[in-house]
Write a protein that holds these residues in place. Sequence first.
Motif, PDB file in Angstrom:
ATOM      1  N   VAL A 119       0.924  -1.192  -0.050  1.00 38.17           N
ATOM      2  CA  VAL A 119      -0.077  -0.053   0.155  1.00 38.17           C
ATOM      3  C   VAL A 119       0.920   1.237  -0.104  1.00 38.17           C
ATOM      4  N   VAL A 120       0.885   2.089  -1.148  1.00 32.78           N
ATOM      5  CA  VAL A 120       1.686   2.961  -1.118  1.00 32.78           C
ATOM      6  C   VAL A 120       0.934   4.327  -1.048  1.00 32.78           C
ATOM      7  N   ILE A 121       1.414   5.445  -0.237  1.00 38.60           N
ATOM      8  CA  ILE A 121       0.858   6.541   0.102  1.00 38.60           C
ATOM      9  C   ILE A 121       1.645   7.819  -0.925  1.00 38.60           C
ATOM     10  N   VAL A 122       0.877   8.464  -1.486  1.00 36.46           N
ATOM     11  CA  VAL A 122       1.333   9.302  -2.534  1.00 36.46           C
ATOM     12  C   VAL A 122       0.484  10.563  -2.391  1.00 36.46           C
ATOM     13  N   GLY A 123       1.110  11.747  -2.918  1.00 35.94           N
ATOM     14  CA  GLY A 123       0.391  12.997  -3.028  1.00 35.94           C
ATOM     15  C   GLY A 123       1.547  14.076  -2.797  1.00 35.94           C
ATOM     16  N   PRO A 124       1.082  15.217  -3.256  1.00 33.16           N
ATOM     17  CA  PRO A 124       1.825  16.546  -3.203  1.00 33.16           C
ATOM     18  C   PRO A 124       2.564  16.630  -1.708  1.00 33.16           C
ATOM     19  N   PRO A 125       3.711  17.684  -1.840  1.00 35.01           N
ATOM     20  CA  PRO A 125       4.127  17.793  -0.504  1.00 35.01           C
ATOM     21  C   PRO A 125       3.439  18.573   0.742  1.00 35.01           C
ATOM     22  N   ASN A 126       3.476  18.204   1.685  1.00 35.47           N
ATOM     23  CA  ASN A 126       2.721  18.692   2.922  1.00 35.47           C
ATOM     24  C   ASN A 126       1.440  18.243   2.806  1.00 35.47           C
ATOM     25  N   ALA A 127       0.948  17.270   2.152  1.00 38.42           N
ATOM     26  CA  ALA A 127      -0.451  16.715   2.028  1.00 38.42           C
ATOM     27  C   ALA A 127      -0.572  16.002   3.478  1.00 38.42           C
ATOM     28  N   ASP A 158       6.671   7.340  15.787  1.00 35.73           N
ATOM     29  CA  ASP A 158       7.157   8.126  14.876  1.00 35.73           C
ATOM     30  C   ASP A 158       8.219   7.422  13.937  1.00 35.73           C
ATOM     31  N   ALA A 159       7.575   6.958  12.959  1.00 33.42           N
ATOM     32  CA  ALA A 159       8.554   6.275  11.810  1.00 33.42           C
ATOM     33  C   ALA A 159       9.129   6.735  10.907  1.00 33.42           C
ATOM     34  N   VAL A 160       8.465   8.211  10.746  1.00 35.55           N
ATOM     35  CA  VAL A 160       9.130   9.011   9.555  1.00 35.55           C
ATOM     36  C   VAL A 160       9.034  10.340  10.101  1.00 35.55           C
ATOM     37  N   ALA A 190      11.668   6.564  -0.075  1.00 32.37           N
ATOM     38  CA  ALA A 190      10.532   6.034   0.245  1.00 32.37           C
ATOM     39  C   ALA A 190      10.594   5.016   1.603  1.00 32.37           C
ATOM     40  N   VAL A 191       9.906   5.073   2.492  1.00 32.56           N
ATOM     41  CA  VAL A 191      10.093   4.326   3.798  1.00 32.56           C
ATOM     42  C   VAL A 191       8.801   3.447   3.857  1.00 32.56           C
ATOM     43  N   ASP A 192       9.452   2.066   4.312  1.00 31.10           N
ATOM     44  CA  ASP A 192       8.432   1.081   4.508  1.00 31.10           C
ATOM     45  C   ASP A 192       8.008   0.674   5.817  1.00 31.10           C
ATOM     46  N   ILE A 193       6.873   0.382   6.200  1.00 32.49           N
ATOM     47  CA  ILE A 193       6.339   0.114   7.475  1.00 32.49           C
ATOM     48  C   ILE A 193       5.460  -1.324   7.267  1.00 32.49           C
ATOM     49  N   HIS A 194       6.074  -2.300   7.968  1.00 36.96           N
ATOM     50  CA  HIS A 194       5.300  -3.653   7.828  1.00 36.96           C
ATOM     51  C   HIS A 194       4.326  -3.690   9.235  1.00 36.96           C
ATOM     52  N   VAL A 204       0.593  -6.116   5.657  1.00 33.49           N
ATOM     53  CA  VAL A 204       0.557  -5.055   4.849  1.00 33.49           C
ATOM     54  C   VAL A 204       1.932  -4.171   4.753  1.00 33.49           C
ATOM     55  N   ILE A 205       2.555  -3.769   3.687  1.00 35.15           N
ATOM     56  CA  ILE A 205       3.668  -2.998   3.903  1.00 35.15           C
ATOM     57  C   ILE A 205       3.282  -1.570   3.305  1.00 35.15           C
ATOM     58  N   PHE A 206       3.220  -0.885   4.361  1.00 40.70           N
ATOM     59  CA  PHE A 206       2.773   0.929   3.769  1.00 40.70           C
ATOM     60  C   PHE A 206       4.032   1.477   3.537  1.00 40.70           C
ATOM     61  N   THR A 207       4.133   2.266   2.411  1.00 37.77           N
ATOM     62  CA  THR A 207       5.195   2.989   2.136  1.00 37.77           C
ATOM     63  C   THR A 207       5.000   4.632   2.012  1.00 37.77           C
ATOM     64  N   ASP A 208       5.594   5.353   2.644  1.00 41.31           N
ATOM     65  CA  ASP A 208       5.550   6.776   2.520  1.00 41.31           C
ATOM     66  C   ASP A 208       6.605   7.133   1.338  1.00 41.31           C
ATOM     67  N   THR A 209       6.040   8.013   0.502  1.00 40.33           N
ATOM     68  CA  THR A 209       6.873   8.555  -0.536  1.00 40.33           C
ATOM     69  C   THR A 209       6.967  10.131  -0.533  1.00 40.33           C
ATOM     70  N   ALA A 210       7.924  10.576  -1.378  1.00 39.25           N
ATOM     71  CA  ALA A 210       8.426  11.898  -1.549  1.00 39.25           C
ATOM     72  C   ALA A 210       7.118  12.422  -2.256  1.00 39.25           C
TER      73      ALA A 210
END
Length: 447
Positions: free
Chosen positions: A222-230, A243-245, A257-261, A269-275
């Motif tokens: 599951v990848v979280i995407v969007g503009p900066p500061n969303a 506080d993972a990121v 990209a930061v993965d959290i299991h 589920v692998i959640f991924t925070d992206t730039a």
Amino acid sequence: MTDQTIYALSTVYGKSGVAVIRISGPDALKSVAALTSLNIENIKPRYAYFTILKDPRNKNTLDKGVLLYFKAPHSFTGEDIVELQIHGSRAVINSVMDALSGLENYRLAEPGEFSKRAFYNNKMDLTEAEGLADLIDAETSEQQKYALRQMEGGLKDIYDGWRSELLNLLAHLEAYIDFPEEDIPSDIENGMNNTVFKLKNAIIEHLNGDSVGERLREGFRVVIVGPPNAGKSSLLNTIAKRDAVIVSDVAGTTRDAVDIHLDLHGYPVIFTDTAGLREAEEEIEKKGIEIAYSKIKDADLLVCLFDASKDSVQLFDNIKKSFKNKIIYVANKSDKLTFEQCSNLKNQGCLVISVKQHEGVTTLLDSITAEIRSCFTSNSGLLITRRRYREALLNVCENLQRFGFDKEIELTAEDIRLAARELGKITGRIEVEEILDKIFGSFCIGK
């Protein structure tokens, strides 16, 4: 198979209440005679003996524990097995293992060797063995459930059934090869064509699970995407409950990209925070955005998050055109919106949340769970859990696609033979030495 007797610690090494040492092979009972005062002529299978364990070299007491004997072929490996349940201190474990190492024809087991011997002794096929490996590695309830189904022979039964049908066809074809003067009756020819057609469709339907079984083993992406500061990083921290990121008001803080299991209602589920996605000039941020797009490409589910106080869902139109899997649109910062604005966003198909106020996040997680759960059907007990299964089944379909009576019958039979061979590769019904070490080498030592 070697005629040596193997032994290994089957529980985790370290301080514990109980440790189990497993011994398997033709001389397994030798350990009983060497370490205890029990008479091996009278020892009963599947009967627990509380006994003193002594070092055979100096008769020093090593421990007091429980001993069990499983007589071949009624054991896990199909060989004689002795299990020692001892106290789990490092000193006790080391002393008992050292005593066993001094016995003739004894050696330490290799990774997965107990299960490998079970396979060779027809106690399990390869799909059951890999189901056992998945059960050992299971971290969520859903992984546990499907590993148990595979270990109990769910996949073995279906693949062996298909292979049996192919071998029946092959037997008929080879009979006509042996008697070339006999033409194949049209009704038999039609029956064979019909069998191959049905079998091919059944395998294609099985393949259409869209790698859900492999995702269940490895984790749904599951990848979280969007503009900066969303609020992507804040959302991930809220989901992870830590506080993972790093979170900052400065745009472009997330560079990688930061993965959290996580275990989400039993699903891995692998959640991924992206730039943040935007036009960037700084080189490192550009690289982070490139990584974000690569993560999008590999995602099973996208969470498209935007700041609803200043942006709109149309930001993701280009992603929507190219992304093949499911997208959940999430409007963040509802605390800055009016009731009417929130209603309009919901009418556009967006989930409206406020990460800052912890509102709507549970609903988002429920929606993600529902999307993952929807991947499973009534046939999900027969999931393709390994890439090698999928590759072999695709090869089966290719061979069945070539099947027909518009060529020499020897070639027609060869199509069926090759298809059956591919199914045999999955279960281990043919010579597959080249993949056995790879499979069983992933096991822990005492299994």
